[in-house]
Design a protein around this motif. Structure first.
Motif, short mmCIF file in Angstrom:
data_model
loop_
_atom_site.label_atom_id
_atom_site.label_comp_id
_atom_site.label_asym_id
_atom_site.label_seq_id
_atom_site.Cartn_x
_atom_site.Cartn_y
_atom_site.Cartn_z
N THR A 58 -5.26 -4.87 -1.05
CA THR A 58 -5.06 -6.74 -1.29
C THR A 58 -6.65 -6.27 -2.82
O THR A 58 -8.15 -5.24 -2.18
CB THR A 58 -6.35 -6.91 -0.73
N LEU A 93 -0.09 5.37 5.13
CA LEU A 93 0.59 4.48 5.65
C LEU A 93 1.42 3.41 4.89
O LEU A 93 1.21 4.09 4.27
CB LEU A 93 -0.60 3.38 5.95
N ALA A 98 -3.51 -0.73 -5.09
CA ALA A 98 -2.15 -0.92 -3.76
C ALA A 98 -3.62 -1.83 -2.73
O ALA A 98 -4.59 -1.78 -2.61
CB ALA A 98 -2.74 0.99 -3.47
N ILE A 131 -10.83 -4.83 -2.19
CA ILE A 131 -11.41 -4.26 -1.22
C ILE A 131 -11.48 -2.81 -1.56
O ILE A 131 -10.71 -2.33 -1.31
CB ILE A 131 -10.41 -3.78 0.31
N SER A 132 -12.93 -2.58 -1.67
CA SER A 132 -13.10 -0.87 -2.52
C SER A 132 -12.35 -0.79 -3.44
O SER A 132 -11.30 0.18 -3.59
CB SER A 132 -12.32 -0.03 -1.20
N ASP A 133 -11.61 -2.15 -3.89
CA ASP A 133 -11.73 -1.09 -6.04
C ASP A 133 -11.88 -3.15 -6.66
O ASP A 133 -12.37 -4.04 -6.06
CB ASP A 133 -9.81 -0.91 -5.76
N GLU A 173 -3.37 9.82 1.26
CA GLU A 173 -4.46 8.94 1.17
C GLU A 173 -4.98 7.98 2.08
O GLU A 173 -3.82 8.87 3.48
CB GLU A 173 -3.94 7.30 0.33
N PHE A 174 -6.30 8.42 3.19
CA PHE A 174 -6.61 8.66 3.93
C PHE A 174 -7.54 7.33 4.37
O PHE A 174 -7.91 7.03 3.39
CB PHE A 174 -7.11 9.55 4.48
N SER A 189 -3.15 -4.45 3.80
CA SER A 189 -4.39 -3.81 3.27
C SER A 189 -4.69 -2.48 3.74
O SER A 189 -3.85 -2.36 5.52
CB SER A 189 -6.25 -4.59 3.39
N ALA A 190 -4.83 -1.63 3.48
CA ALA A 190 -5.51 0.15 4.21
C ALA A 190 -5.71 -0.23 6.03
O ALA A 190 -5.49 0.12 6.45
CB ALA A 190 -4.96 0.64 3.62
N PHE A 209 -16.05 3.07 0.84
CA PHE A 209 -15.57 5.16 0.53
C PHE A 209 -17.84 5.44 1.00
O PHE A 209 -18.25 4.34 0.61
CB PHE A 209 -15.81 5.56 -0.86
N TYR A 212 -12.85 4.69 3.46
CA TYR A 212 -12.05 5.00 3.58
C TYR A 212 -12.29 6.67 2.85
O TYR A 212 -12.83 7.17 1.82
CB TYR A 212 -11.44 4.11 1.90
N ILE A 260 0.64 -1.46 0.14
CA ILE A 260 0.31 -0.10 0.38
C ILE A 260 0.98 0.75 -0.29
O ILE A 260 0.05 1.89 0.00
CB ILE A 260 -1.16 0.21 1.10
#
Ligand code: SAM
Length: 231
Positions: free
Chosen positions: A86, A196, A84, A89-91, A225-226, A123-124, A144, A168, A11
């Motif tokens: 896994t 991170l 970035a 996971i949101s992608d 990125e947050f 994963s973030a 998100f 995210y 990430i």
């Protein structure tokens, strides 16, 4: 039997990749990615020459799930990576896995001549939670947040929840998110995990009000990125 590997990648820090991920990326017939320039950075660092590198999406610019299913039917091995962390996971990723699983499902409810294997990595989400210092035995991941419909309801849910909540956020919307938290969840402790594993990694916890003031007076920190965590 063909295999679709779902491969976790760093990430931020390119050293955060498993030996198995590197071996799989070396061995597969096709590597599917979101953006070839991002994938190439990782491949170049580990001197991996992809046999075939393709962009996965359902638009004209990339290969579609049905094309990938065709490759798997031919017996090819395929690895999916995202920009970035896994995949899925949101992608992009979960839809492909769903379609492949559905396509190869046998009568016995098993995936037939194609295996789907996870090659776990960072994963973030888990990275942020591991250093946030909040209860993690039980948490809710919101991905998100929607920009409009359902947004207010979610912030009210965050305010009323006794669980750790995680979402995210992009740099363009982080101030908006903090404004909403200040409005709907003023008593929550908010933790922001920024950049991170990268040079400017930052973890900061306070009320939404204090964090909003911090980021408004430090615009250079409204970058990157947050991950936002509330408890
Ligand atoms: N699949 C990824 C994962 O496993 O974490 C998430 C992909 S999602 C498209 C991208 C979002 O993840 C970013 O907008 C940010 O919220 C979060 N993210 C990814 N990398 C991050 C990092 N290094 N630091 C903080 N958040 C990160």
């Amino acid at each position: 039997m063909s295999t679709l590997f779902i491969v976790g990648t760093p990430i931020g820090n390119l050293e955060d990749v498993t030996l198995r991920a590197l071996r799989v990326l070396k061995e597969v017939d096709v590597i599917l990615c979101e953006d070839t320039r991002v994938a190439q950075k990782l491949l170049a660092k580990y001197e991996i020459e992809a046999k075939q590198l393709a962009t996965y999406n359902e638009q004209e610019s990339g290969v579609t799930a049905s094309k990938i299913i065709g490759w798997l039917e031919e017996g090819k091995s395929v690895a999916l990576v995202s920009d970035a962390g896994t995949p899925g996971i949101s992608d992009p990723g979960s839809l492909l896995v769903e379609k492949v699983r559905e396509h190869f499902k046998s009568e016995n409810d098993k995936v037939g001549p194609c295996k789907i294997e996870a090659v776990p990595g960072p994963s973030a989400l888990t990275t942020a939670l591991s250093i946030a210092g909040v209860p993690v035995h039980d948490f809710v991941f919101l991905g998100f947040l929607p920009h409009k419909k359902g947004r207010e309801t979610l912030f009210k849910e965050i305010a009323g929840s006794e669980r750790t909540m995680v979402f995210y956020e992009s740099p363009h919307r982080i101030l908006k998110a903090l404004e909403s938290l200040q409005k709907f969840a003023p008593n929550k402790k908010v933790t922001i995990a920024r950049e991170l594993t990268k040079i400017h990694e930052q973890i900061i916890s306070d009320s939404a009000e204090e964090l909003l003031t911090y980021f408004e007076t430090n615009p250079d920190k409204v970058r990157g990125e947050f991950v936002v965590i509330t408890y």
